[in-house]
Design a protein around this motif. Structure first.
Motif, mmCIF file in Angstrom:
data_model
loop_
_atom_site.group_PDB
_atom_site.id
_atom_site.type_symbol
_atom_site.label_atom_id
_atom_site.label_comp_id
_atom_site.label_asym_id
_atom_site.label_seq_id
_atom_site.Cartn_x
_atom_site.Cartn_y
_atom_site.Cartn_z
ATOM 1 N N MET A 1 40.797 -10.627 -41.921
ATOM 2 C CA MET A 1 42.241 -10.399 -41.848
ATOM 3 C C MET A 1 42.861 -11.275 -40.762
ATOM 4 O O MET A 1 42.313 -11.405 -39.677
ATOM 5 N N THR A 2 44.004 -11.846 -41.020
ATOM 6 C CA THR A 2 44.654 -12.715 -40.053
ATOM 7 C C THR A 2 45.166 -11.913 -38.873
ATOM 8 O O THR A 2 45.808 -10.879 -39.038
ATOM 9 N N GLU A 3 44.894 -12.376 -37.669
ATOM 10 C CA GLU A 3 45.429 -11.715 -36.478
ATOM 11 C C GLU A 3 46.922 -11.974 -36.395
ATOM 12 O O GLU A 3 47.393 -13.078 -36.651
ATOM 13 N N THR A 4 47.659 -10.957 -36.043
ATOM 14 C CA THR A 4 49.112 -11.078 -35.925
ATOM 15 C C THR A 4 49.571 -10.420 -34.653
ATOM 16 O O THR A 4 48.786 -9.813 -33.939
ATOM 17 N N HIS A 5 50.873 -10.548 -34.350
ATOM 18 C CA HIS A 5 51.438 -9.815 -33.223
ATOM 19 C C HIS A 5 51.228 -8.328 -33.489
ATOM 20 O O HIS A 5 51.704 -7.778 -34.478
ATOM 21 N N GLY A 6 50.512 -7.590 -32.570
ATOM 22 C CA GLY A 6 50.320 -6.154 -32.729
ATOM 23 C C GLY A 6 49.561 -5.828 -34.041
ATOM 24 O O GLY A 6 48.628 -6.521 -34.394
ATOM 25 N N THR A 7 49.653 -4.940 -34.192
ATOM 26 C CA THR A 7 49.019 -4.582 -35.441
ATOM 27 C C THR A 7 49.621 -5.306 -36.756
ATOM 28 O O THR A 7 50.295 -6.181 -36.577
ATOM 29 N N SER A 97 65.034 -12.677 -48.107
ATOM 30 C CA SER A 97 63.752 -13.381 -48.070
ATOM 31 C C SER A 97 63.125 -13.221 -46.697
ATOM 32 O O SER A 97 63.772 -12.771 -45.745
ATOM 33 N N VAL A 98 61.846 -13.594 -46.601
ATOM 34 C CA VAL A 98 61.076 -13.431 -45.371
ATOM 35 C C VAL A 98 60.289 -14.714 -45.123
ATOM 36 O O VAL A 98 59.610 -15.223 -46.023
ATOM 37 N N LYS A 99 60.383 -15.239 -43.927
ATOM 38 C CA LYS A 99 59.629 -16.435 -43.552
ATOM 39 C C LYS A 99 58.131 -16.174 -43.680
ATOM 40 O O LYS A 99 57.643 -15.108 -43.292
ATOM 41 N N ASP A 100 57.401 -17.155 -44.202
ATOM 42 C CA ASP A 100 55.986 -16.960 -44.477
ATOM 43 C C ASP A 100 55.128 -17.051 -43.222
ATOM 44 O O ASP A 100 54.127 -17.760 -43.162
ATOM 45 N N ILE A 101 55.568 -16.325 -42.204
ATOM 46 C CA ILE A 101 54.745 -16.095 -41.011
ATOM 47 C C ILE A 101 54.701 -14.600 -40.718
ATOM 48 O O ILE A 101 54.001 -14.153 -39.822
ATOM 49 N N CYS A 102 55.460 -13.842 -41.540
ATOM 50 C CA CYS A 102 55.531 -12.387 -41.422
ATOM 51 C C CYS A 102 54.713 -11.762 -42.550
ATOM 52 O O CYS A 102 54.841 -12.165 -43.709
ATOM 53 N N LEU A 109 50.196 -14.785 -47.090
ATOM 54 C CA LEU A 109 50.573 -15.019 -45.695
ATOM 55 C C LEU A 109 49.791 -16.243 -45.251
ATOM 56 O O LEU A 109 48.683 -16.153 -44.737
ATOM 57 N N GLU A 110 50.386 -17.430 -45.485
ATOM 58 C CA GLU A 110 49.686 -18.682 -45.240
ATOM 59 C C GLU A 110 50.231 -19.462 -44.056
ATOM 60 O O GLU A 110 49.602 -20.425 -43.604
ATOM 61 N N ALA A 111 51.405 -19.077 -43.553
ATOM 62 C CA ALA A 111 51.985 -19.694 -42.359
ATOM 63 C C ALA A 111 52.073 -21.211 -42.450
ATOM 64 O O ALA A 111 51.987 -21.912 -41.447
ATOM 65 N N GLY A 112 52.230 -21.721 -43.662
ATOM 66 C CA GLY A 112 52.404 -23.156 -43.840
ATOM 67 C C GLY A 112 51.172 -23.975 -43.537
ATOM 68 O O GLY A 112 51.274 -25.181 -43.301
ATOM 69 N N VAL A 218 52.297 -13.659 -37.404
ATOM 70 C CA VAL A 218 51.342 -14.611 -36.831
ATOM 71 C C VAL A 218 51.997 -15.291 -35.633
ATOM 72 O O VAL A 218 53.069 -15.890 -35.767
ATOM 73 N N PRO A 219 51.398 -15.211 -34.455
ATOM 74 C CA PRO A 219 52.054 -15.771 -33.269
ATOM 75 C C PRO A 219 51.987 -17.288 -33.207
ATOM 76 O O PRO A 219 51.040 -17.904 -33.693
ATOM 77 N N LEU A 220 53.021 -17.864 -32.606
ATOM 78 C CA LEU A 220 52.967 -19.264 -32.191
ATOM 79 C C LEU A 220 52.677 -19.295 -30.695
ATOM 80 O O LEU A 220 51.670 -19.832 -30.251
ATOM 81 N N ALA A 221 53.571 -18.689 -29.901
ATOM 82 C CA ALA A 221 53.345 -18.513 -28.466
ATOM 83 C C ALA A 221 53.860 -17.108 -28.143
ATOM 84 O O ALA A 221 55.070 -16.870 -28.178
ATOM 85 N N HIS A 222 52.968 -16.197 -27.842
ATOM 86 C CA HIS A 222 53.297 -14.769 -27.870
ATOM 87 C C HIS A 222 54.414 -14.387 -26.918
ATOM 88 O O HIS A 222 55.209 -13.482 -27.214
ATOM 89 N N SER A 223 54.539 -15.055 -25.776
ATOM 90 C CA SER A 223 55.572 -14.652 -24.817
ATOM 91 C C SER A 223 56.935 -15.280 -25.124
ATOM 92 O O SER A 223 57.940 -14.907 -24.516
ATOM 93 N N LEU A 224 56.968 -16.238 -26.054
ATOM 94 C CA LEU A 224 58.215 -16.921 -26.411
ATOM 95 C C LEU A 224 58.747 -16.500 -27.775
ATOM 96 O O LEU A 224 59.935 -16.676 -28.062
ATOM 97 N N ASP A 225 57.887 -15.947 -28.624
ATOM 98 C CA ASP A 225 58.273 -15.620 -29.990
ATOM 99 C C ASP A 225 59.362 -14.547 -30.028
ATOM 100 O O ASP A 225 59.283 -13.543 -29.318
#
Length: 462
Positions: A1-7, A97-102, A109-112, A218-225
């Protein structure tokens, strides 16, 4: 399973008062009235949106996955609620719609990225769970740059396909701008909601940090997202944000404040590298003064220092996540991801700690600035919208990487976490778009959107 912000059937009643294409470009307030009076049904509306996606998406590449069957089932359930007089709110039955990072349960959920190709989400991100509670119809997932590391992305700018749609939420902005979707849930780590909004002529809101939940993204930079939203109008932005915060969400008040009571901070000494941006910003300042706003000249922190902090924090956090999740030998990344991960791997603990401490100073500087003004008014970009698919841009005769050049006036507010919105002032096909980026104190989205309404109305009258 892909790791994401929080659960299906359309409701009876009169036919829509506008052709379907015009309905899809109308405000949610107007469309909501059609649904409420049963002049239009959620199933009809969803079918029209899906038809528009089928027609426009092959050229504009806004969507990477269209969930037609799921959308029609959600629309059918919405229609039943409308028939019973039990609609969940103003967004019940509205296609979004929902960006494919959610994460959206059951959808890709491929995040490009080739790294996640074929991955399907097992559960909803928290913001998607909240979105479902509004009754909105999820049409599918919108395209983005790989793992939301902004460049130009696969989408095509509907105003001028030769220009970038902005990254990384380019697909989201294109979908909303063209009436394929009424709103999009997206993310903003350095400007990825506001910059596409500028490039495509829509409204892009980055709320206060953590106002909208990041769990399941899916995080890019967790403290900036940040989770952000794209809509066509300020009214829709306020309404959508309110729907995503049941009970206490902000909304634009009926009596938008008069210019005479509005204190606006402007920055006269910005390193603007575009004649069009400079002209538009000077015109904005002139209109604000002419309309009676209390315009106050202020200074921002040094933008070169901000850029250095941004690259340090972004690359370090991104590299750490990707090396822990996918391993240091992952070879399927694109060139941009590979380069930034390598930069981040070389950031020392001491350098990262110093950059985080510098962010504290940035927060305090913007807090002090916002004690004296209601909103800060800035351009969104300091440069012209770059050509599509370009990795570099020429500024003052020097070739520079395009992403750092584009985020120079947006990334600051990812570090400070203040709410910011990009509001289109002009978006004519074939021309450079015009927008203003407004920033307000923490948790003052209501003030921010009200001021945006007043400023946009004032600019339109001039």
């Amino acid at each position: 399973m892909t790791e994401t912000h929080g659960t299906r059937d359309a409701a009876p009643g009169n036919r829509p008062s506008l052709p379907h294409d015009e309905v899809l470009l109308a405000s949610v307030e107007h469309v909501g009235e059609l649904l409420k009076t049963r002049a239009l049904s959620p199933v009809e509306l969803t079918k029209a949106a899906l038809n528009r996606v089928n027609r426009l998406n092959p050229r504009l590449r806004a969507f990477v996955h269209v969930a037609a069957a799921e959308a029609l089932e959600a629309a059918t359930q919405s229609e039943k609620r409308h028939r019973r007089g039990e609609a969940l709110g103003p967004w019940d039955g509205i296609p979004v719609s929902v960006k494919d990072i959610c994460a959206v349960a059951g959808l890709p959920l491929e995040a490009g990225s080739a790294v996640l190709r074929g991955h399907v989400a097992a559960y909803d991100a928290e913001i998607v769970r909240v979105l479902r509670g509004t009754g909105a119809v999820i049409l599918g997932k919108t395209s983005l740059d790989e793992f939301a590391l902004s460049t130009s992305g696969p989408a095509r700018n509907p105003l001028n396909t030769a220009l970038s749609p902005g990254g990384s939420s380019g697909g989201a902005a294109v979908a909303v701008a063209t009436g394929m979707s009424f709103a999009d849930i997206a993310t903003d780590t350095g400007g990825s909601v506001r910059i596409p909004a500028h490039c495509c002529g829509v409204v892009g809101l980055k709320p206060t940090h953590s106002l909208l939940p990041l769990d399941g993204i899916v995080p890019l930079a967790h403290s900036l997202d940040h989770v952000g939203i794209l809509t066509r109008t300020l009214g829709d932005s306020a309404s959508f944000l309110a729907a995503l915060q049941p009970g206490d969400g902000p909304a634009v008040p009926a009596d938008v404040p008069a210019f005479s009571s509005l204190r606006v901070g402007v920055v006269p000494q910005l390193p603007i590298r575009s004649d069009a941006v400079r002209r538009d910003y000077e015109h904005l300042t002139q209109v604000l003064r002419a309309e009676g706003a209390d315009v106050r000249e202020v200074s921002l922190p040094n933008l070169d220092a901000v850029s250095a902090v941004h690259m340090t924090v972004l690359s370090a956090e991104m590299s750490r996540y990707h090396r822990q999740r996918f391993g240091p030998k992952e070879s399927r990344y694109g060139d941009g991801m590979t380069a930034v991960c390598e930069i981040g791997a070389d950031v020392s603990t001491e350098a990262y700690t110093a950059a985080r401490e510098a962010r504290g100073e940035l927060c305090r500087a913007i807090d002090r600035l916002l004690e004296d003004v209601d909103v800060l008014a800035l351009p969104t970009l300091l440069i012209d919208v770059p050509e599509a698919d370009r990795a570099t841009v020429t500024i003052a005769g020097i070739e520079q990487l395009v992403t750092p050049a584009m985020v120079r006036l947006t990334s600051l507010f990812n570090h400070t976490g203040h709410p910011a919105v990009t509001v289109p002032l002009a978006a004519n096909p074939g021309e450079q778009p015009s927008s203003v980026q407004l920033v307000a104190p923490y948790h003052q989205e209501r003030r921010l959107l009200a001021a945006a309404q007043r400023i946009r109305a004032g600019m339109a009258s001039r």
